[in-house]
Design an enzyme around this catalytic site. Structure first.
Site, PDB file in Angstrom:
ATOM      1  N   LYS A  14       1.036  -1.275   0.106  1.00 52.66           N
ATOM      2  CA  LYS A  14      -0.361   0.181  -0.129  1.00 52.66           C
ATOM      3  C   LYS A  14       0.445   1.408  -0.044  1.00 52.66           C
ATOM      4  O   LYS A  14       0.682   2.401  -0.770  1.00 52.66           O
ATOM      5  CB  LYS A  14      -0.915   0.006   1.295  1.00 52.66           C
ATOM      6  CG  LYS A  14      -2.188  -0.678   1.157  1.00 52.66           C
ATOM      7  CD  LYS A  14      -2.310  -0.940   2.485  1.00 52.66           C
ATOM      8  CE  LYS A  14      -1.941  -0.504   4.113  1.00 52.66           C
ATOM      9  NZ  LYS A  14      -1.641  -2.519   4.082  1.00 52.66           N
ATOM     10  N   ARG A  89      -9.794   1.299   9.337  1.00 56.26           N
ATOM     11  CA  ARG A  89      -9.276  -0.267   9.782  1.00 56.26           C
ATOM     12  C   ARG A  89     -10.441  -0.706  10.123  1.00 56.26           C
ATOM     13  O   ARG A  89      -9.973  -1.880  10.407  1.00 56.26           O
ATOM     14  CB  ARG A  89      -7.731  -0.227  10.509  1.00 56.26           C
ATOM     15  CG  ARG A  89      -6.490   0.646   9.998  1.00 56.26           C
ATOM     16  CD  ARG A  89      -5.669   0.050  10.273  1.00 56.26           C
ATOM     17  NE  ARG A  89      -4.292   0.386   9.804  1.00 56.26           N
ATOM     18  CZ  ARG A  89      -3.570  -0.551   9.262  1.00 56.26           C
ATOM     19  NH1 ARG A  89      -3.374  -1.417   9.984  1.00 56.26           N
ATOM     20  NH2 ARG A  89      -1.791   0.257   9.014  1.00 56.26           N
ATOM     21  N   ARG A 128      12.038  -7.040   4.701  1.00 55.66           N
ATOM     22  CA  ARG A 128      12.292  -5.533   5.311  1.00 55.66           C
ATOM     23  C   ARG A 128      12.707  -5.284   6.483  1.00 55.66           C
ATOM     24  O   ARG A 128      13.594  -4.595   6.460  1.00 55.66           O
ATOM     25  CB  ARG A 128      10.303  -5.404   4.925  1.00 55.66           C
ATOM     26  CG  ARG A 128      10.584  -3.305   5.045  1.00 55.66           C
ATOM     27  CD  ARG A 128       9.186  -2.975   4.767  1.00 55.66           C
ATOM     28  NE  ARG A 128       8.182  -2.981   5.505  1.00 55.66           N
ATOM     29  CZ  ARG A 128       6.731  -2.795   6.272  1.00 55.66           C
ATOM     30  NH1 ARG A 128       6.523  -2.108   5.038  1.00 55.66           N
ATOM     31  NH2 ARG A 128       6.314  -2.766   6.476  1.00 55.66           N
ATOM     32  N   ARG A 134      13.768  -2.980  10.995  1.00 50.55           N
ATOM     33  CA  ARG A 134      12.340  -2.240  12.031  1.00 50.55           C
ATOM     34  C   ARG A 134      12.042  -3.184  13.200  1.00 50.55           C
ATOM     35  O   ARG A 134      11.960  -4.712  13.054  1.00 50.55           O
ATOM     36  CB  ARG A 134      11.160  -1.938  10.634  1.00 50.55           C
ATOM     37  CG  ARG A 134      11.337  -1.372   9.697  1.00 50.55           C
ATOM     38  CD  ARG A 134       9.991  -0.925   8.746  1.00 50.55           C
ATOM     39  NE  ARG A 134       9.110  -1.325   8.905  1.00 50.55           N
ATOM     40  CZ  ARG A 134       7.868  -0.549   8.567  1.00 50.55           C
ATOM     41  NH1 ARG A 134       8.106  -0.544   7.158  1.00 50.55           N
ATOM     42  NH2 ARG A 134       6.962  -0.139   9.081  1.00 50.55           N
ATOM     43  N   ARG A 145      -0.228  -9.632  13.738  1.00 49.60           N
ATOM     44  CA  ARG A 145      -0.675  -8.102  12.378  1.00 49.60           C
ATOM     45  C   ARG A 145      -1.494  -8.925  11.010  1.00 49.60           C
ATOM     46  O   ARG A 145      -2.515  -7.638  10.896  1.00 49.60           O
ATOM     47  CB  ARG A 145       0.249  -7.226  11.845  1.00 49.60           C
ATOM     48  CG  ARG A 145       0.866  -6.134  13.212  1.00 49.60           C
ATOM     49  CD  ARG A 145       2.120  -5.688  12.522  1.00 49.60           C
ATOM     50  NE  ARG A 145       1.939  -4.769  11.397  1.00 49.60           N
ATOM     51  CZ  ARG A 145       2.784  -4.883  10.575  1.00 49.60           C
ATOM     52  NH1 ARG A 145       4.209  -5.174  10.580  1.00 49.60           N
ATOM     53  NH2 ARG A 145       3.031  -3.734   9.328  1.00 49.60           N
TER      54      ARG A 145
END
Length: 191
Positions: A14, A89, A128, A134, A145
């Site tokens: 996204k 969301r 990633r 991260r 998630r």
């Protein structure tokens, strides 16, 4: 003038697609995730609150998110259009967005859902996390998630489909291929 929401599970692309569509359409891409991460990095009060939720793989409470989005949509660059990435969301946030837009005499025009296989998303996000360091992207958090998305956000697909706003697009493949699919779903010429 384009007012667009991008839906899709974490890791579906996204953010990347919002930036590309933003350039093409000339409207800002507004990412709640980016705003959250900036506040965490700056160690703001909001950032400390947000960090607790992100590290647990949970969503930030609606009251915090709604206020932040309302403030951002009121800024001059978003008055004539925007691309929302990561908001709404929940169905409560859908109603809140409807109210925000109605107060401004506007309405949502498009909702694009980027779809992708969960195992592929876990691979993407794990990769990633290694590349970007991260801390919120451990495999356990990523899977949580994905589950939270399925429970809380997927019902938005039904709401927007019933309104005739939803178009689903396959998020697998090269970035340019996915962009071309999204552009076609908006009814715009490619190129």
């Amino acid at each position: 003038m384009t007012r667009l929401v991008l839906l899709g599970p974490p890791g579906a692309g996204k953010g990347t697609q919002a930036k590309l569509l933003s350039e093409r359409l000339g409207v800002p891409a507004i990412s709640t995730g980016d705003i959250f991460r900036a506040n965490v990095a700056d160690k703001t009060e909001l950032g400390r609150t947000v960090e607790e939720y992100l590290n647990a793989g949970k969503y930030v409470p609606d009251s915090v998110t709604n206020a932040m989005v309302r403030e951002r949509l009121a800024q001059p660059d978003a008055v004539d259009g925007f691309i929302l990435d990561g908001y709404p969301r929940t169905t409560d946030q859908v109603r809140e967005l409807d109210d925000m837009l109605a107060a401004a005499g506007a309405k949502l025009e498009h909702v694009l859902e980027i779809t992708a296989d969960v195992d592929e998303l876990v691979r993407r996000l794990t990769r990633r996390a290694l590349e970007q360091g991260r801390s919120d992207d451990t495999e356990a958090v990523i899977r949580t998630r994905q589950e939270v998305y399925a429970e809380q956000t997927a019902p938005l697909v039904k709401v927007y489909a019933e309104r005739g706003l939803l178009r689903s697009v396959d998020g697998l493949g090269e970035i340019s291929e996915v962009t071309a699919r999204l552009v076609a779903a908006l009814g715009l010429p490619n190129g």
